[in-house]
Design a protein around this motif. Structure first.
Motif, short mmCIF file in Angstrom:
data_model
loop_
_atom_site.label_atom_id
_atom_site.label_comp_id
_atom_site.label_asym_id
_atom_site.label_seq_id
_atom_site.Cartn_x
_atom_site.Cartn_y
_atom_site.Cartn_z
N VAL A 34 0.67 -1.29 0.26
CA VAL A 34 -0.20 -0.25 -0.05
C VAL A 34 0.90 1.17 -0.36
N TYR A 35 2.10 0.71 0.50
CA TYR A 35 2.88 2.36 0.75
C TYR A 35 3.75 2.35 -1.39
N SER A 36 4.45 3.86 -1.81
CA SER A 36 4.50 3.92 -3.03
C SER A 36 6.26 3.98 -2.35
N LEU A 37 6.68 3.79 -3.19
CA LEU A 37 8.78 3.86 -2.81
C LEU A 37 9.02 4.90 -3.33
N GLY A 38 9.98 5.39 -2.86
CA GLY A 38 11.16 6.53 -3.47
C GLY A 38 12.42 6.65 -2.59
N TRP A 39 13.23 6.66 -4.31
CA TRP A 39 14.72 6.71 -3.75
C TRP A 39 15.40 8.09 -3.08
N PHE A 40 15.86 8.01 -2.35
CA PHE A 40 16.18 10.22 -2.57
C PHE A 40 17.73 10.07 -2.28
N ARG A 41 18.66 10.69 -2.32
CA ARG A 41 19.88 11.01 -2.04
C ARG A 41 20.73 12.39 -1.52
N GLN A 42 21.61 12.39 -0.48
CA GLN A 42 22.26 13.64 0.16
C GLN A 42 23.56 13.58 -0.36
N ALA A 43 24.31 14.22 -1.07
CA ALA A 43 25.36 14.88 -1.41
C ALA A 43 26.04 15.36 -0.44
N PRO A 44 27.41 14.88 -0.44
CA PRO A 44 28.29 15.82 0.39
C PRO A 44 27.65 17.73 0.41
N GLY A 45 28.05 17.70 1.72
CA GLY A 45 27.34 19.40 1.36
C GLY A 45 26.32 20.26 0.63
N LYS A 46 25.45 19.22 0.09
CA LYS A 46 24.30 19.12 -0.05
C LYS A 46 23.35 19.31 0.85
N GLY A 47 21.72 19.27 -0.16
CA GLY A 47 20.12 19.26 0.97
C GLY A 47 20.06 17.67 -0.38
N ARG A 48 18.74 16.93 0.34
CA ARG A 48 18.36 15.43 -0.08
C ARG A 48 17.66 15.48 -1.67
N GLU A 49 17.70 15.19 -2.45
CA GLU A 49 17.36 15.63 -3.66
C GLU A 49 16.51 13.32 -4.25
N PHE A 50 15.51 14.62 -4.75
CA PHE A 50 14.82 13.15 -5.49
C PHE A 50 15.71 12.12 -6.61
N VAL A 51 15.24 10.73 -6.34
CA VAL A 51 16.39 10.58 -7.50
C VAL A 51 15.25 9.90 -8.28
N GLY A 52 14.57 8.56 -7.66
CA GLY A 52 12.88 7.80 -8.74
C GLY A 52 12.20 7.49 -7.63
N ALA A 53 10.91 7.09 -8.26
CA ALA A 53 10.37 6.60 -7.25
C ALA A 53 9.28 5.43 -7.62
N ILE A 54 8.68 4.87 -7.33
CA ILE A 54 8.22 3.58 -8.02
C ILE A 54 6.61 4.19 -7.41
N ASN A 55 5.05 3.48 -7.70
CA ASN A 55 3.93 3.24 -7.19
C ASN A 55 3.70 1.84 -6.77
N THR A 56 2.64 1.54 -5.53
CA THR A 56 2.40 0.24 -5.05
C THR A 56 2.41 -0.77 -5.60
N HIS A 57 1.89 -0.89 -6.88
CA HIS A 57 2.15 -2.09 -7.57
C HIS A 57 3.18 -1.75 -8.73
N GLY A 58 4.16 -0.90 -8.83
CA GLY A 58 5.19 -0.85 -10.08
C GLY A 58 4.50 -0.85 -11.35
N GLU A 59 3.13 -0.20 -11.79
CA GLU A 59 3.26 -0.10 -12.75
C GLU A 59 3.72 1.53 -13.35
N THR A 60 3.43 2.16 -12.50
CA THR A 60 4.21 3.53 -12.23
C THR A 60 5.33 4.19 -11.65
N THR A 61 6.72 4.32 -12.44
CA THR A 61 8.03 4.59 -12.50
C THR A 61 8.33 6.31 -12.41
N SER A 62 8.76 7.19 -11.92
CA SER A 62 8.85 8.75 -11.93
C SER A 62 10.87 8.70 -11.25
#
Length: 123
Positions: free
Chosen positions: A30-58
């Motif tokens: 029931v959860y969407s899942l995302g990946w974020f990253r944080q480089a040294p000295g920078k803020g957290r940024e979005f990398v990619g995500a997938i919806n609950t059943h894997g049909e949609t990615t961003s």
């Protein structure tokens, strides 16, 4: 709820890595899942995500065509396949889970976060 990310390491530019995130103590599909990253000295940024059943990615524009997010709801895992890695991909990578996420790119839409796994790309 626990999200445990793994798979980080040191890789040369142009190489590949596969990150994995295992979830426990939650109704995973029931959860969407995302990946974020944080480089040294920078803020957290979005990398990619997938919806609950894997049909949609961003994906963030910076990784589109190189990275791919997938999930296995039978194993409660989400993966981030990273290909053609660049020096600027160096960061700590975090997985996150959110309910009814409307904007995958917003970190505040995710309820639970993993501890992060470090990726270092040598140039």
């Amino acid at each position: 709820v626990q999200l445990q990310a793994s798979g980080g390491g040191l890789v040369q530019a142009g190489g590949s890595l596969r990150l994995s995130c295992a979830a426990s103590k939650l109704t995973f599909d029931v959860y969407s899942l995302g990946w974020f990253r944080q480089a040294p000295g920078k803020g957290r940024e979005f990398v990619g995500a997938i919806n609950t059943h894997g049909e949609t990615t961003s994906y963030a524009d910076s990784v589109k065509g190189r990275f791919a997010v997938s999930r296995d709801n039978t194993k409660n895992t989400v993966a981030l396949q990273m290909n053609r890695l660049k020096f600027e991909d160096t960061a700590v990578y975090y997985c996150a889970a959110g309910l009814s996420v409307r904007n995958y790119r917003r970190a505040d839409e995710y309820l639970f976060w993993g501890q992060g796994t470090e990726v270092t790309v040598s140039s």
